[in-house]
Design a protein around this motif. Sequence first.
Motif, short mmCIF file in Angstrom:
data_model
loop_
_atom_site.label_atom_id
_atom_site.label_comp_id
_atom_site.label_asym_id
_atom_site.label_seq_id
_atom_site.Cartn_x
_atom_site.Cartn_y
_atom_site.Cartn_z
N ARG A 244 18.07 54.88 33.54
CA ARG A 244 16.75 55.50 33.36
C ARG A 244 16.86 56.92 32.83
O ARG A 244 16.16 57.32 31.90
N HIS A 245 17.78 57.70 33.44
CA HIS A 245 17.96 59.09 33.00
C HIS A 245 18.52 59.13 31.59
O HIS A 245 18.08 59.94 30.75
N ARG A 248 15.87 58.45 28.94
CA ARG A 248 14.96 59.58 28.79
C ARG A 248 15.61 60.71 27.99
O ARG A 248 15.01 61.26 27.06
N ARG A 252 14.77 62.01 24.02
CA ARG A 252 14.40 63.41 23.79
C ARG A 252 15.30 64.05 22.73
O ARG A 252 14.83 64.78 21.86
#
Length: 316
Positions: A244-245, A248, A252
């Motif tokens: 998940r991290h 993300r 970005r």
Amino acid sequence: MKTVAMVLFPDFLLLDMAGPLEVFSIANRYLPDADHYRISTIGTERTALRASNGVLVHADHPLEQSLDSYDLLLVPGGPGAYNQQHQPLLAWLESAPQRARRYGSICTGAFILGHAGLLDGHRVTTHWHYTERLGKSFPKALVETDHIYLQDRRLITSGGVTAGIDLALSIVAQDHGKKVALEVAKVLLVVMKRQGSQAQFSPLVAAVAPQDSPITRVQNHVLEHLEEAFSIERMASLAAMSARHFARVFAREVQMTPMEFLQSARIDRARSLLESSDLPLKTVAFRSGFGSVRHMRFLFGEKLGLTPTQYRQQFS
């Protein structure tokens, strides 16, 4: 008789001017005199203007002697369009919506329209190499990357260089029907409507950033092992992050999801193999990590508007 004007400035791209104007000139051969295009050029200077390839062109009229109205007003691209600002021209162009029934740009001429405030709130395009820069320069414009040309109300913009011919052919078709435009296309030895979009000319994956980081290490590893199977979890493990991290942070930093990056990198690899080799499609699909020709064909159609076979025929 319809009036067509091309605005010229120092360091403009000659083909951006000559291509579209040749379309309208050839169209006159197939039109009755009363329907002819009246073609003129408008210069930012009274003296001859030097194009980016060194050719000197003397415009028909300086800005201050231009007509009050035109049916079509076009701005070409070139280094002078995106590296310089021509203040008298920008002030003159601000009235383009009142001065011209239709107005627009070829290639990077969109930057001049942007500085004149004419792109705000419109869907626009430019050469694929400059779309990101255009979007950052004019955030109120809706920059789209996958069009050869794009018309939004009275504003019409095009991709790079020869896309100006496509734009002009579309205008001839609007004005006088597809048959006339097709005759012009035949004379120019071009097609009326290209297959695919600008995406077929540009890499889908930008160069990996030079700095060393967990994300760039994953990108480089993926690019070096595209034939292998990858999942979010596997890529995240390479970065020593949770899935998940990782997703993300990747989105970005790279401006696309990890799976979009993987998919685009595989298409770019396949394109390179199609351009440079006669390998069977099955081998190309395997070496690019698609797993099957069917999957590769589906993604080519979705991203490029072409099949792998059509791509090879056009670019190899």
